[in-house]
Design a protein around this motif. Sequence first.
Motif, PDB file in Angstrom:
ATOM      1  N   PHE A 174       0.794  -1.322  -0.190  1.00  0.00           N
ATOM      2  CA  PHE A 174      -0.177   0.009  -0.079  1.00  0.00           C
ATOM      3  C   PHE A 174       0.950   1.238   0.036  1.00  0.00           C
ATOM      4  CE2 PHE A 174      -3.584  -2.634   1.755  1.00  0.00           C
ATOM      5  CZ  PHE A 174      -4.454  -2.620   0.719  1.00  0.00           C
ATOM      6  N   SER A 175       1.887   1.293   0.807  1.00  0.00           N
ATOM      7  CA  SER A 175       3.053   2.252   0.610  1.00  0.00           C
ATOM      8  C   SER A 175       3.391   2.567  -0.762  1.00  0.00           C
ATOM      9  CB  SER A 175       3.983   2.314   1.920  1.00  0.00           C
ATOM     10  OG  SER A 175       3.524   2.042   2.973  1.00  0.00           O
ATOM     11  N   CYS A 176       3.792   1.621  -1.493  1.00  0.00           N
ATOM     12  CA  CYS A 176       4.220   1.690  -2.767  1.00  0.00           C
ATOM     13  C   CYS A 176       3.238   2.259  -3.708  1.00  0.00           C
ATOM     14  CB  CYS A 176       5.133   0.435  -3.054  1.00  0.00           C
ATOM     15  SG  CYS A 176       6.518  -0.114  -2.261  1.00  0.00           S
ATOM     16  N   THR A 177       2.001   1.763  -3.432  1.00  0.00           N
ATOM     17  CA  THR A 177       0.952   2.215  -4.293  1.00  0.00           C
ATOM     18  C   THR A 177       0.694   3.761  -4.217  1.00  0.00           C
ATOM     19  OG1 THR A 177      -0.334  -0.008  -4.013  1.00  0.00           O
ATOM     20  CG2 THR A 177      -1.583   2.004  -4.868  1.00  0.00           C
ATOM     21  N   ALA A 178       1.008   4.103  -2.930  1.00  0.00           N
ATOM     22  CA  ALA A 178       0.703   5.553  -2.802  1.00  0.00           C
ATOM     23  C   ALA A 178       1.622   6.426  -3.312  1.00  0.00           C
ATOM     24  CB  ALA A 178       0.367   5.904  -1.275  1.00  0.00           C
ATOM     25  N   ALA A 179       3.081   5.832  -3.422  1.00  0.00           N
ATOM     26  CA  ALA A 179       4.423   6.567  -3.727  1.00  0.00           C
ATOM     27  C   ALA A 179       3.852   6.743  -5.446  1.00  0.00           C
ATOM     28  CB  ALA A 179       5.476   5.723  -3.284  1.00  0.00           C
ATOM     29  N   LEU A 180       3.525   5.369  -5.818  1.00  0.00           N
ATOM     30  CA  LEU A 180       3.463   5.536  -7.456  1.00  0.00           C
ATOM     31  C   LEU A 180       2.392   6.373  -7.826  1.00  0.00           C
ATOM     32  CD1 LEU A 180       3.686   1.627  -7.982  1.00  0.00           C
ATOM     33  CD2 LEU A 180       5.307   3.332  -9.042  1.00  0.00           C
ATOM     34  N   MET A 181       1.400   6.594  -6.986  1.00  0.00           N
ATOM     35  CA  MET A 181       0.171   7.578  -7.263  1.00  0.00           C
ATOM     36  C   MET A 181       0.783   8.759  -7.359  1.00  0.00           C
ATOM     37  SD  MET A 181      -3.567   7.807  -5.512  1.00  0.00           S
ATOM     38  CE  MET A 181      -4.062   5.877  -5.578  1.00  0.00           C
ATOM     39  N   LYS A 182       1.423   9.271  -6.225  1.00  0.00           N
ATOM     40  CA  LYS A 182       1.977  10.564  -6.056  1.00  0.00           C
ATOM     41  C   LYS A 182       2.899  11.003  -7.259  1.00  0.00           C
ATOM     42  CE  LYS A 182       4.400  13.760  -3.186  1.00  0.00           C
ATOM     43  NZ  LYS A 182       3.587  14.740  -3.218  1.00  0.00           N
ATOM     44  N   ASP A 183       3.695  10.096  -7.755  1.00  0.00           N
ATOM     45  CA  ASP A 183       4.669  10.190  -8.755  1.00  0.00           C
ATOM     46  C   ASP A 183       3.620  10.433 -10.360  1.00  0.00           C
ATOM     47  OD1 ASP A 183       6.950  10.465 -10.228  1.00  0.00           O
ATOM     48  OD2 ASP A 183       7.318   8.291 -10.344  1.00  0.00           O
ATOM     49  N   ALA A 184       2.757   9.512 -10.290  1.00  0.00           N
ATOM     50  CA  ALA A 184       2.024   9.516 -11.343  1.00  0.00           C
ATOM     51  C   ALA A 184       1.336  11.120 -11.417  1.00  0.00           C
ATOM     52  CB  ALA A 184       0.779   8.318 -11.519  1.00  0.00           C
ATOM     53  N   ILE A 185       0.416  11.150 -10.506  1.00  0.00           N
ATOM     54  CA  ILE A 185       0.008  12.636 -10.383  1.00  0.00           C
ATOM     55  C   ILE A 185       0.652  13.935 -10.541  1.00  0.00           C
ATOM     56  CG2 ILE A 185      -1.606  14.182  -9.032  1.00  0.00           C
ATOM     57  CD1 ILE A 185      -2.529  11.395  -7.603  1.00  0.00           C
ATOM     58  N   GLY A 186       1.852  13.801 -10.326  1.00  0.00           N
ATOM     59  CA  GLY A 186       2.774  14.909 -10.064  1.00  0.00           C
ATOM     60  C   GLY A 186       3.166  15.103 -11.796  1.00  0.00           C
ATOM     61  N   ARG A 187       3.122  14.136 -12.588  1.00  0.00           N
ATOM     62  CA  ARG A 187       3.401  14.177 -14.020  1.00  0.00           C
ATOM     63  C   ARG A 187       2.092  14.972 -15.033  1.00  0.00           C
ATOM     64  NH1 ARG A 187       8.095  11.283 -14.922  1.00  0.00           N
ATOM     65  NH2 ARG A 187       8.543  10.180 -13.038  1.00  0.00           N
ATOM     66  N   LEU A 188       1.054  15.012 -14.215  1.00  0.00           N
ATOM     67  CA  LEU A 188      -0.121  15.969 -14.924  1.00  0.00           C
ATOM     68  C   LEU A 188       0.386  17.233 -15.090  1.00  0.00           C
ATOM     69  CD1 LEU A 188      -3.269  14.782 -13.000  1.00  0.00           C
ATOM     70  CD2 LEU A 188      -2.657  14.695 -15.630  1.00  0.00           C
ATOM     71  N   ALA A 189       1.172  17.850 -14.294  1.00  0.00           N
ATOM     72  CA  ALA A 189       1.947  19.059 -14.474  1.00  0.00           C
ATOM     73  C   ALA A 189       2.586  19.232 -15.865  1.00  0.00           C
ATOM     74  CB  ALA A 189       2.725  19.452 -13.131  1.00  0.00           C
ATOM     75  N   GLU A 190       3.283  18.304 -16.359  1.00  0.00           N
ATOM     76  CA  GLU A 190       3.707  17.983 -17.579  1.00  0.00           C
ATOM     77  C   GLU A 190       2.947  18.045 -18.731  1.00  0.00           C
ATOM     78  OE1 GLU A 190       6.729  15.152 -17.233  1.00  0.00           O
ATOM     79  OE2 GLU A 190       7.477  16.344 -15.385  1.00  0.00           O
ATOM     80  N   GLY A 191       1.630  17.749 -18.579  1.00  0.00           N
ATOM     81  CA  GLY A 191       0.739  17.440 -19.648  1.00  0.00           C
ATOM     82  C   GLY A 191      -0.003  16.139 -19.438  1.00  0.00           C
ATOM     83  N   VAL A 192      -1.361  16.089 -20.006  1.00  0.00           N
ATOM     84  CA  VAL A 192      -2.037  14.840 -19.772  1.00  0.00           C
ATOM     85  C   VAL A 192      -1.306  13.459 -20.477  1.00  0.00           C
ATOM     86  CG1 VAL A 192      -4.240  13.765 -20.318  1.00  0.00           C
ATOM     87  CG2 VAL A 192      -4.247  15.999 -19.543  1.00  0.00           C
ATOM     88  N   GLY A 193      -0.713  14.001 -21.677  1.00  0.00           N
ATOM     89  CA  GLY A 193      -0.190  13.029 -22.515  1.00  0.00           C
ATOM     90  C   GLY A 193       1.206  12.291 -21.615  1.00  0.00           C
ATOM     91  N   ASP A 194       1.999  13.039 -20.994  1.00  0.00           N
ATOM     92  CA  ASP A 194       2.983  12.428 -20.224  1.00  0.00           C
ATOM     93  C   ASP A 194       2.519  11.637 -19.066  1.00  0.00           C
ATOM     94  OD1 ASP A 194       4.857  13.768 -21.487  1.00  0.00           O
ATOM     95  OD2 ASP A 194       5.084  15.534 -20.326  1.00  0.00           O
ATOM     96  N   PHE A 195       1.184  12.187 -18.611  1.00  0.00           N
ATOM     97  CA  PHE A 195       0.578  11.228 -17.552  1.00  0.00           C
ATOM     98  C   PHE A 195       0.028   9.886 -18.075  1.00  0.00           C
ATOM     99  CE2 PHE A 195      -3.879  10.069 -15.586  1.00  0.00           C
ATOM    100  CZ  PHE A 195      -3.103   9.766 -14.380  1.00  0.00           C
ATOM    101  N   LEU A 196      -0.409   9.942 -19.291  1.00  0.00           N
ATOM    102  CA  LEU A 196      -1.012   8.719 -19.808  1.00  0.00           C
ATOM    103  C   LEU A 196      -0.091   7.730 -20.269  1.00  0.00           C
ATOM    104  CD1 LEU A 196      -4.004  10.061 -21.793  1.00  0.00           C
ATOM    105  CD2 LEU A 196      -4.093   9.001 -19.441  1.00  0.00           C
ATOM    106  N   THR A 197       1.192   8.302 -20.680  1.00  0.00           N
ATOM    107  CA  THR A 197       2.209   7.465 -21.194  1.00  0.00           C
ATOM    108  C   THR A 197       3.356   6.949 -19.966  1.00  0.00           C
ATOM    109  OG1 THR A 197       3.545   9.471 -21.685  1.00  0.00           O
ATOM    110  CG2 THR A 197       1.981   8.290 -23.729  1.00  0.00           C
ATOM    111  N   ALA A 198       3.127   7.484 -18.813  1.00  0.00           N
ATOM    112  CA  ALA A 198       3.961   7.208 -17.689  1.00  0.00           C
ATOM    113  C   ALA A 198       3.819   5.840 -17.132  1.00  0.00           C
ATOM    114  CB  ALA A 198       3.870   8.389 -16.618  1.00  0.00           C
ATOM    115  N   TRP A 199       4.673   4.991 -16.928  1.00  0.00           N
ATOM    116  CA  TRP A 199       4.722   3.852 -16.629  1.00  0.00           C
ATOM    117  C   TRP A 199       4.034   3.752 -15.056  1.00  0.00           C
ATOM    118  CZ3 TRP A 199       7.033   2.153 -12.186  1.00  0.00           C
ATOM    119  CH2 TRP A 199       8.105   2.820 -11.839  1.00  0.00           C
ATOM    120  N   GLN A 200       4.236   4.599 -14.353  1.00  0.00           N
ATOM    121  CA  GLN A 200       3.763   4.985 -12.953  1.00  0.00           C
ATOM    122  C   GLN A 200       2.192   4.863 -12.933  1.00  0.00           C
ATOM    123  OE1 GLN A 200       6.114   6.694 -14.084  1.00  0.00           O
ATOM    124  NE2 GLN A 200       7.764   7.178 -12.867  1.00  0.00           N
ATOM    125  N   THR A 201       1.616   5.333 -14.030  1.00  0.00           N
ATOM    126  CA  THR A 201       0.083   5.479 -13.933  1.00  0.00           C
ATOM    127  C   THR A 201      -0.487   4.118 -14.065  1.00  0.00           C
ATOM    128  OG1 THR A 201       0.273   7.474 -15.488  1.00  0.00           O
ATOM    129  CG2 THR A 201      -1.877   6.378 -15.306  1.00  0.00           C
TER     130      THR A 201
END
Length: 289
Positions: A174-201
Amino acid sequence: MTALSVALALLGALANAAASVLQRRAAAEEQPAAAARRLGWLLPLLRHPVWLWGAGTLVLSGICQAGALATGPLAVVQPVMTTELLFTLVVGSMVFHHRPDARTRWAFLAMAAGLAAFLRLAEPAEGSSTVPDGRWLPVALSVLVVVAVLIAVGLRLPSAPKAAVLGTATAIGFSCTAALMKDAIGRLAEGVGDFLTAWQTYAVAVVGLASFFLLQVTLHAGTLVASQPALTLGDALLSVILGGVLFDEHITLGLRILPEAVALAVLVLGSVQLARSPVVSGKNGEQMW
C-alpha cells in the motif's frame, strides 16, 4: 497546501471506512451459508444496493487520496490515512447500533493523539512532486525482494504470526501504491500526455490490486488484532522512508526521535485496541467477507 492535503486524506480515510462498513452491512444482510461461501455468495452482493454504495464510496476514497498526494507529502498523507480505523469505529457504531465501551473510547483517543503528536514532532516537509529518473529501479527491486521473502516466510507460520508477517508485506504494497500514485499525479503538470504514457500510472493499478488481494489473504490468515499493528505502523513508517528516498521529503529527527517513537507506539497500541472492537473487526453478529 499541507492543511488541504490532511483534509483530503481525512476524507479519504472516512470514505474507506464507510465503504468497509457498507459492504460488511450488505454481507450481513445477505447472510450467506457457511458452506456456500465460495463464488455463489459473492454474486448477490454485487447486485446489493448497499454493497454498490460501498464500492462507489471506495472510488471516492481513491480520488481523495490522489488529491491529498497531489497537494502534500507522502510522509503526511499515509499516516493520516491510518485514521480509517477511527472512522470505521464511528461509522460502524452508527450503522450496527453498537455502543463502544470505555476501553474502545480510550483506544480511539490514544490513536488520534499518537498520530497528531507524531505529525507535529516530525514536521514532514514537501519535497519534489515526481521521482527523479533512476530512483525507482533500486527501490522497486528492494521492495520486491522484501515482499517475496515476507510472503514466503509468512505462509509457513501459524495463524497470528502469519497475519503479522503478511500484514507487513501488505503495508509495503500500500505504501508503494501511494508513492506510485503521487509520482503519476505529479506528471499531470507536464501534460495529460505525459501522465497517460508514464509507466507509473499503470503500475498504480497493478500494485494496488496485488496489495488488495494480499490484504484479503492477510485478513483470512489470522485476527485483525494480529495484523493491525503491522498494517498501521508498516504503512506509516515506510511512507515516511519512501517520501525521503524518492521525493526528497524531510522529517525532523535529532532529539525528537525518542518522543516520535513514543508517539508511534501510542498510535499502534491504540490501533490494536480498536481492532479488538466488534464494530471494527466485524464480530458483533455480522462477518467480513
